[in-house]
Scaffold this active site. Structure first.
Site, PDB file in Angstrom:
ATOM      1  N   PRO A   9       0.744  -1.075   0.131  1.00 20.43           N
ATOM      2  CA  PRO A   9      -0.200   0.051   0.030  1.00 20.43           C
ATOM      3  C   PRO A   9       0.990   1.440  -0.257  1.00 20.43           C
ATOM      4  O   PRO A   9       1.694   1.331   0.557  1.00 20.43           O
ATOM      5  CB  PRO A   9      -0.980   0.021   1.351  1.00 20.43           C
ATOM      6  CG  PRO A   9      -0.398  -1.443   2.162  1.00 20.43           C
ATOM      7  CD  PRO A   9       0.499  -2.003   1.102  1.00 20.43           C
ATOM      8  N   ASN A  10       0.491   2.140  -0.881  1.00 25.46           N
ATOM      9  CA  ASN A  10       0.886   3.786  -1.016  1.00 25.46           C
ATOM     10  C   ASN A  10       2.376   3.779  -1.569  1.00 25.46           C
ATOM     11  O   ASN A  10       2.659   4.635  -1.975  1.00 25.46           O
ATOM     12  CB  ASN A  10       1.044   4.110   0.496  1.00 25.46           C
ATOM     13  CG  ASN A  10      -0.545   4.572   1.095  1.00 25.46           C
ATOM     14  OD1 ASN A  10      -1.377   4.984   0.391  1.00 25.46           O
ATOM     15  ND2 ASN A  10      -0.545   3.873   2.028  1.00 25.46           N
ATOM     16  N   ARG A  17       4.243  11.224  -1.582  1.00 24.33           N
ATOM     17  CA  ARG A  17       3.870  11.298  -0.244  1.00 24.33           C
ATOM     18  C   ARG A  17       5.335  11.342   0.338  1.00 24.33           C
ATOM     19  O   ARG A  17       6.378  10.925   0.023  1.00 24.33           O
ATOM     20  CB  ARG A  17       3.067   9.877   0.159  1.00 24.33           C
ATOM     21  CG  ARG A  17       4.085   8.643  -0.282  1.00 24.33           C
ATOM     22  CD  ARG A  17       3.388   7.467   0.248  1.00 24.33           C
ATOM     23  NE  ARG A  17       3.461   7.075   1.841  1.00 24.33           N
ATOM     24  CZ  ARG A  17       3.870   5.965   2.353  1.00 24.33           C
ATOM     25  NH1 ARG A  17       4.379   5.145   1.710  1.00 24.33           N
ATOM     26  NH2 ARG A  17       3.762   5.922   3.473  1.00 24.33           N
ATOM     27  N   TYR A  22      10.706   9.165   1.929  1.00 24.28           N
ATOM     28  CA  TYR A  22      10.567   8.213   0.696  1.00 24.28           C
ATOM     29  C   TYR A  22      11.464   8.667  -0.552  1.00 24.28           C
ATOM     30  O   TYR A  22      11.807   8.082  -1.426  1.00 24.28           O
ATOM     31  CB  TYR A  22       9.380   7.685   0.476  1.00 24.28           C
ATOM     32  CG  TYR A  22       8.718   6.959   1.436  1.00 24.28           C
ATOM     33  CD1 TYR A  22       8.992   5.749   1.878  1.00 24.28           C
ATOM     34  CD2 TYR A  22       7.575   7.730   2.247  1.00 24.28           C
ATOM     35  CE1 TYR A  22       8.321   5.017   2.963  1.00 24.28           C
ATOM     36  CE2 TYR A  22       6.840   7.119   3.413  1.00 24.28           C
ATOM     37  CZ  TYR A  22       7.469   5.831   3.549  1.00 24.28           C
ATOM     38  OH  TYR A  22       6.782   5.209   4.806  1.00 24.28           O
ATOM     39  N   ASN A  73       7.945  -5.543  -0.486  1.00 25.90           N
ATOM     40  CA  ASN A  73       7.924  -4.635   0.376  1.00 25.90           C
ATOM     41  C   ASN A  73       6.172  -4.340   0.938  1.00 25.90           C
ATOM     42  O   ASN A  73       5.424  -3.740   0.136  1.00 25.90           O
ATOM     43  CB  ASN A  73       7.966  -3.029  -0.246  1.00 25.90           C
ATOM     44  CG  ASN A  73       7.909  -1.868   0.248  1.00 25.90           C
ATOM     45  OD1 ASN A  73       7.526  -1.833   1.546  1.00 25.90           O
ATOM     46  ND2 ASN A  73       8.656  -0.829   0.291  1.00 25.90           N
ATOM     47  N   ALA A  76       2.691  -0.914   4.980  1.00 25.58           N
ATOM     48  CA  ALA A  76       1.995  -0.786   6.245  1.00 25.58           C
ATOM     49  C   ALA A  76       1.710  -2.446   6.724  1.00 25.58           C
ATOM     50  O   ALA A  76       1.739  -2.608   8.027  1.00 25.58           O
ATOM     51  CB  ALA A  76       0.909  -0.092   6.259  1.00 25.58           C
ATOM     52  N   GLU A  97      12.534  -9.074   2.083  1.00 18.93           N
ATOM     53  CA  GLU A  97      11.812  -7.893   2.694  1.00 18.93           C
ATOM     54  C   GLU A  97      12.442  -6.571   2.571  1.00 18.93           C
ATOM     55  O   GLU A  97      13.707  -6.476   3.137  1.00 18.93           O
ATOM     56  CB  GLU A  97      11.154  -7.918   4.151  1.00 18.93           C
ATOM     57  CG  GLU A  97      10.096  -7.012   4.369  1.00 18.93           C
ATOM     58  CD  GLU A  97       9.729  -7.355   5.761  1.00 18.93           C
ATOM     59  OE1 GLU A  97       8.706  -8.068   5.932  1.00 18.93           O
ATOM     60  OE2 GLU A  97      10.033  -6.483   6.816  1.00 18.93           O
ATOM     61  N   HIS A  99      12.524  -2.357   2.719  1.00 18.13           N
ATOM     62  CA  HIS A  99      11.723  -1.192   3.095  1.00 18.13           C
ATOM     63  C   HIS A  99      12.763   0.025   2.688  1.00 18.13           C
ATOM     64  O   HIS A  99      13.989  -0.102   2.826  1.00 18.13           O
ATOM     65  CB  HIS A  99      11.451  -0.939   4.525  1.00 18.13           C
ATOM     66  CG  HIS A  99      10.580  -2.069   5.051  1.00 18.13           C
ATOM     67  ND1 HIS A  99       9.439  -1.951   4.854  1.00 18.13           N
ATOM     68  CD2 HIS A  99      10.818  -3.339   5.541  1.00 18.13           C
ATOM     69  CE1 HIS A  99       8.754  -3.301   5.260  1.00 18.13           C
ATOM     70  NE2 HIS A  99       9.686  -4.022   5.926  1.00 18.13           N
ATOM     71  N   ARG A 106      12.174   4.775  13.055  1.00 17.78           N
ATOM     72  CA  ARG A 106      10.885   5.553  13.055  1.00 17.78           C
ATOM     73  C   ARG A 106       9.921   5.091  13.999  1.00 17.78           C
ATOM     74  O   ARG A 106      10.280   4.548  15.195  1.00 17.78           O
ATOM     75  CB  ARG A 106      10.224   5.165  11.563  1.00 17.78           C
ATOM     76  CG  ARG A 106      10.953   5.559  10.484  1.00 17.78           C
ATOM     77  CD  ARG A 106      10.325   5.420   9.120  1.00 17.78           C
ATOM     78  NE  ARG A 106       9.134   6.188   8.994  1.00 17.78           N
ATOM     79  CZ  ARG A 106       8.269   5.963   8.041  1.00 17.78           C
ATOM     80  NH1 ARG A 106       8.429   4.974   7.228  1.00 17.78           N
ATOM     81  NH2 ARG A 106       7.109   6.707   7.902  1.00 17.78           N
TER      82      ARG A 106
END
Length: 143
Positions: A9-10, A17, A22, A73, A76, A97, A99, A106
């Site tokens: 998502p996103n 964003r 990012y 990735n 969320a 995985e 990111h 974070r």
């Protein structure tokens, strides 16, 4: 070697964003970059993105016996999707995985990945280069 890259998502809103986290690269530019990087190291890739958990699970299940590796990735979904974890375990495909940001620097809830234990490794905080590192790693690990 054939690798499926799954973005959650996103990720399709890269370049729009939270650019301070990012970066400026758009999603289309990310995909173009990844195809070029894959070609350099002689890997075939397919790239998919979804904002829907069930579609991500479908992508994982559809990868069974079609791909040598997965780069995911989960965005969320990283922090709470047992369903994605279960799908990764079910297909038994070597998965890394990724990111873009360093999830360990974070918010507290972002430091926990429920999907990483289904993967052979996790790369975070290297920006989009994390995808390239993952491709290189899978090429060496998957025989």
């Amino acid at each position: 070697m054939k690798i499926l890259i799954i973005n959650g998502p996103n990720i399709n809103f890269l370049g729009i964003r939270e650019k301070d986290i990012y970066g400026e690269m758009t999603y289309d530019n990310l995909c173009t970059y990844l195809y070029k990087e894959a070609k350099k190291i002689n890997i075939d890739i397919d790239i998919v993105q979804s904002n829907v958990e069930g579609e991500i699970i479908d992508y994982i299940q559809d990868a069974y016996k079609k791909y040598d590796g997965i780069i995911i990735n989960p965005a969320a979904y990283t922090h709470y999707s047992i369903a994605i974890y279960d799908a990764l375990k079910a297909v038994n495909i070597k998965t890394i995985e990724v990111h873009i940001s360093n999830i360990h620097q974070r918010e507290e809830y972002r430091k926990i990945s429920v999907t990483a234990p289904a993967c052979i490794g996790q790369i975070c905080g290297m920006g989009v280069y994390g995808y390239t590192l993952s491709m290189m790693a899978l090429k060496r690990i998957v025989k």
